[in-house]
Design a protein around this motif. Structure first.
Motif, mmCIF file in Angstrom:
data_model
loop_
_atom_site.group_PDB
_atom_site.id
_atom_site.type_symbol
_atom_site.label_atom_id
_atom_site.label_comp_id
_atom_site.label_asym_id
_atom_site.label_seq_id
_atom_site.Cartn_x
_atom_site.Cartn_y
_atom_site.Cartn_z
ATOM 1 N N GLU A 282 0.833 -1.209 0.000
ATOM 2 C CA GLU A 282 0.000 0.000 0.000
ATOM 3 C C GLU A 282 0.864 1.255 0.000
ATOM 4 O OE1 GLU A 282 -2.731 -0.129 3.212
ATOM 5 O OE2 GLU A 282 -3.823 -1.883 2.463
ATOM 6 N N LEU A 283 1.966 1.236 0.782
ATOM 7 C CA LEU A 283 2.866 2.393 0.813
ATOM 8 C C LEU A 283 3.434 2.672 -0.577
ATOM 9 C CD1 LEU A 283 4.889 1.784 4.113
ATOM 10 C CD2 LEU A 283 3.191 3.569 3.698
ATOM 11 N N LEU A 284 3.847 1.621 -1.265
ATOM 12 C CA LEU A 284 4.424 1.797 -2.601
ATOM 13 C C LEU A 284 3.358 2.252 -3.595
ATOM 14 C CD1 LEU A 284 6.706 -1.387 -2.724
ATOM 15 C CD2 LEU A 284 7.471 0.987 -2.549
ATOM 16 N N GLU A 285 2.159 1.595 -3.531
ATOM 17 C CA GLU A 285 1.105 1.917 -4.492
ATOM 18 C C GLU A 285 0.610 3.358 -4.325
ATOM 19 O OE1 GLU A 285 -2.588 -0.548 -6.407
ATOM 20 O OE2 GLU A 285 -2.377 -0.577 -4.237
ATOM 21 N N ASP A 286 0.601 3.849 -3.086
ATOM 22 C CA ASP A 286 0.171 5.230 -2.835
ATOM 23 C C ASP A 286 1.293 6.240 -3.068
ATOM 24 O OD1 ASP A 286 -2.279 4.237 -2.159
ATOM 25 O OD2 ASP A 286 -1.925 4.263 0.004
ATOM 26 N N GLU A 287 2.453 5.738 -3.506
ATOM 27 C CA GLU A 287 3.619 6.584 -3.838
ATOM 28 C C GLU A 287 4.074 7.439 -2.658
ATOM 29 O OE1 GLU A 287 3.158 7.072 -8.636
ATOM 30 O OE2 GLU A 287 2.373 8.716 -7.405
ATOM 31 N N ILE A 288 3.885 6.922 -1.447
ATOM 32 C CA ILE A 288 4.365 7.642 -0.266
ATOM 33 C C ILE A 288 5.883 7.653 -0.229
ATOM 34 C CG2 ILE A 288 4.428 7.541 2.278
ATOM 35 C CD1 ILE A 288 1.573 6.523 2.167
ATOM 36 N N LEU A 289 6.499 6.608 -0.769
ATOM 37 C CA LEU A 289 7.959 6.525 -0.782
ATOM 38 C C LEU A 289 8.566 7.031 -2.093
ATOM 39 C CD1 LEU A 289 8.369 2.974 0.850
ATOM 40 C CD2 LEU A 289 8.394 5.207 1.955
ATOM 41 N N SER B 67 4.944 3.302 -14.714
ATOM 42 C CA SER B 67 3.795 2.449 -15.043
ATOM 43 C C SER B 67 4.142 0.971 -14.884
ATOM 44 C CB SER B 67 3.324 2.731 -16.472
ATOM 45 O OG SER B 67 4.370 2.482 -17.401
ATOM 46 N N GLU B 68 5.401 0.607 -15.245
ATOM 47 C CA GLU B 68 5.823 -0.783 -15.097
ATOM 48 C C GLU B 68 5.889 -1.184 -13.626
ATOM 49 O OE1 GLU B 68 7.388 1.434 -16.849
ATOM 50 O OE2 GLU B 68 7.286 0.766 -18.957
ATOM 51 N N GLN B 69 6.423 -0.266 -12.781
ATOM 52 C CA GLN B 69 6.502 -0.561 -11.352
ATOM 53 C C GLN B 69 5.107 -0.671 -10.734
ATOM 54 O OE1 GLN B 69 8.914 2.825 -10.340
ATOM 55 N NE2 GLN B 69 10.781 1.572 -10.114
ATOM 56 N N ARG B 70 4.190 0.206 -11.155
ATOM 57 C CA ARG B 70 2.838 0.165 -10.624
ATOM 58 C C ARG B 70 2.151 -1.157 -10.998
ATOM 59 N NH1 ARG B 70 -0.512 3.525 -8.354
ATOM 60 N NH2 ARG B 70 0.945 5.280 -8.574
ATOM 61 N N GLU B 71 2.406 -1.637 -12.204
ATOM 62 C CA GLU B 71 1.817 -2.905 -12.629
ATOM 63 C C GLU B 71 2.337 -4.057 -11.778
ATOM 64 O OE1 GLU B 71 1.434 -5.753 -16.587
ATOM 65 O OE2 GLU B 71 2.318 -3.749 -16.761
ATOM 66 N N VAL B 72 3.643 -4.012 -11.466
ATOM 67 C CA VAL B 72 4.227 -5.064 -10.626
ATOM 68 C C VAL B 72 3.610 -5.028 -9.231
ATOM 69 C CG1 VAL B 72 6.333 -5.839 -9.461
ATOM 70 C CG2 VAL B 72 6.407 -5.200 -11.877
ATOM 71 N N ILE B 73 3.459 -3.799 -8.661
ATOM 72 C CA ILE B 73 2.864 -3.665 -7.332
ATOM 73 C C ILE B 73 1.425 -4.184 -7.335
ATOM 74 C CG2 ILE B 73 2.126 -2.032 -5.569
ATOM 75 C CD1 ILE B 73 5.120 -2.492 -5.667
ATOM 76 N N THR B 74 0.690 -3.891 -8.386
ATOM 77 C CA THR B 74 -0.702 -4.361 -8.488
ATOM 78 C C THR B 74 -0.748 -5.885 -8.497
ATOM 79 O OG1 THR B 74 -1.354 -2.369 -9.711
ATOM 80 C CG2 THR B 74 -2.799 -4.291 -9.875
ATOM 81 N N ARG B 75 0.177 -6.485 -9.264
ATOM 82 C CA ARG B 75 0.230 -7.951 -9.310
ATOM 83 C C ARG B 75 0.597 -8.533 -7.940
ATOM 84 N NH1 ARG B 75 0.307 -10.630 -14.136
ATOM 85 N NH2 ARG B 75 0.234 -9.332 -16.014
ATOM 86 N N LEU B 76 1.538 -7.878 -7.255
ATOM 87 C CA LEU B 76 1.941 -8.343 -5.925
ATOM 88 C C LEU B 76 0.760 -8.308 -4.955
ATOM 89 C CD1 LEU B 76 5.486 -6.743 -5.435
ATOM 90 C CD2 LEU B 76 4.932 -9.175 -5.647
ATOM 91 N N ARG B 77 -0.022 -7.242 -5.025
ATOM 92 C CA ARG B 77 -1.164 -7.123 -4.121
ATOM 93 C C ARG B 77 -2.238 -8.160 -4.474
ATOM 94 N NH1 ARG B 77 -3.417 -1.614 -2.300
ATOM 95 N NH2 ARG B 77 -4.015 -3.047 -0.650
#
Length: 419
Positions: free
Chosen positions: A212-219, A224-234
């Motif tokens: 959630e921290l990564l997906e909300d870009e708090i860090l 777009s590629e990183q967001r897709e990976v995070i979505t798959r991880l979740r």
């Protein structure tokens, strides 16, 4: 034509046949009584009571042997004060009956070894018959039966009758011990599954938080590629969380620790919570997932978490076995219930492979899955449908199935509006 003469049987033969018939009937009654018991302790206690009755005795007890010691594990009649007593076996007549696996007769308790020679007469023991309990070459203990002082000692007929009963009891003990060992293994398996699932849940919760921290870009911003990976991880994390929840629920069901906690449930909110779990799974398969509620449906008073788990299991199973097309959850009013009140129908329809009639009931067994189908290799615990049916029953509902090979399936949860 004259009637052939049939000679009359002597009275002693008729009496002998009657006694044999009576004895067989008594043996059947003993066998039924012992077979009806499901625990070894119940078998032992029933054996003591039956021994007193059939042996015209005043007391009975069973000694369990452990190493060089014996302990009285079941007693009845005048032998009851001995229950739980532990003693050294060496040199005793109990040891002889166990070692030689044969009956041993003591005409008087004074012939017993110390301290029994002094103790047993004070309890009112007279003649004693000792019988080993042996089945499948396994010794389960020694049965002792006693009569009052001055009563006739046990004769050959008594010994034969009581030995048959001891053999039946030994077989019942063997069966009961096997059942207890199987139940103990099941309990250990269930406890292990629950412990592992609890331990897995903690790091999984941490992983979801980091996601959630990564997906909300708090860090920091994501490509777009990183967001897709995070979505798959979740998505994978949610699926893993669902599997863990299934194992925990299974462990609780097997231990009879699961209860319903009814609250007011808004149907639209319940259905909205399904999307984050199911849409990513359907998208990954390249199929559509839709929820189609009938307008104006009432709310429910039930255990919301358990209804959600049932629907998730039904929908995930449908997605798993659908390669092309869609999975649709349709919610509608159901028929009035026989006991009164209204119901809702949650029908999960897929365009998957379908199920043969002979396989439908097997799907509701724990850890059971269809074999020889392409989706079998996708794995899973095989608990989803079993849990869904058990939870539905717990909540006063049921699951209906309509399916044909090659034509897809419809799994319908029928739930009362009020639990």
């Amino acid at each position: 034509m004259s009637t052939p003469h049939i000679p009359a049987l002597p009275d002693d033969l008729l009496y002998s046949d009657y006694r044999r018939t009576e004895e067989l009937g008594s043996i059947r009654q003993v066998a039924r009584a012992l077979a009806a018991e499901t625990s070894s302790q119940q078998v032992l206690q029933t054996l003591c009571h039956l021994s007193m009755f059939r042996g015209r005795a005043s007391g009975a007890m069973v000694t369990q042997i452990s190493g060089e010691s014996g302990v009285y594990v079941a007693c009845s009649g005048i032998a009851t004060p001995l229950l739980g007593m532990t003693f050294p076996l060496a040199g005793t007549f109990i040891w002889r009956a166990a070692a030689e696996k044969r009956a041993v007769l003591l005409p008087t308790p004074l012939e017993a070894t110390p301290p029994f020679a002094a103790l047993l007469p004070t309890l009112g023991f007279g003649p004693i018959l000792l019988l080993p309990l042996v089945a499948n070459e396994q010794l389960f203990g020694v049965l002792a039966i006693t009569r009052d002082p001055g009563h006739p000692t046990f004769d050959e007929t008594d010994e034969e009758r009581l030995a048959v009963m001891a053999d039946l009891a030994a077989l019942a003990l063997w069966k009961a011990r096997l059942l207890e060992e199987a139940q103990s293994a099941d309990a250990a398996k269930t406890s292990l599954l629950a412990t592992l699932s609890h331990e897995l849940r903690t790091p999984l919760t941490a992983l979801e938080g980091y996601g959630e921290l990564l997906e909300d870009e708090i860090l920091g911003p994501l490509s777009s590629e990183q967001r897709e990976v995070i979505t798959r991880l979740r998505t994978v994390g949610r699926h893993l969380g669902s599997l863990i929840e299934d194992i925990l629920t299974y462990a609780s069901l097997e231990a009879d620790r699961l209860t319903a906690r009814p609250t007011a449930v808004r149907l639209d909110e319940l259905l909205d919570t399904l999307h984050p779990f199911l849409e990513p799974l359907a998208r990954e398969k390249g199929i559509a997932f839709l929820i189609e509620p009938e307008p104006g449906l009432p709310g429910m008073h039930t255990d919301e978490a358990k209804v959600r788990q049932i629907l998730l299991n039904l929908c995930q199973n449908a997605i798993k076995f659908t390669e092309v097309g869609s999975v649709v959850l349709r919610v509608s009013r159901g028929s009035p219930l026989p006991e009164g009140g209204s119901s809702l129908r949650f029908a999960v329809k897929d365009t998957g492979i379908g199920i043969a009639a002979a396989d439908i009931q097997r799907l509701f067994r724990p850890f059971s899955q269809l074999e020889d189908v392409p989706t079998r290799r996708r794995g899973g615990t095989g608990l989803g449908l079993y849990i869904a049916r058990r939870l539905a029953t717990l909540l006063g509902g049921r699951i209906e199935v309509v399916s044909r090979p090659g034509e897809g399936s419809v799994f319908t949860l029928v739930m009362p509006v009020q639990v």
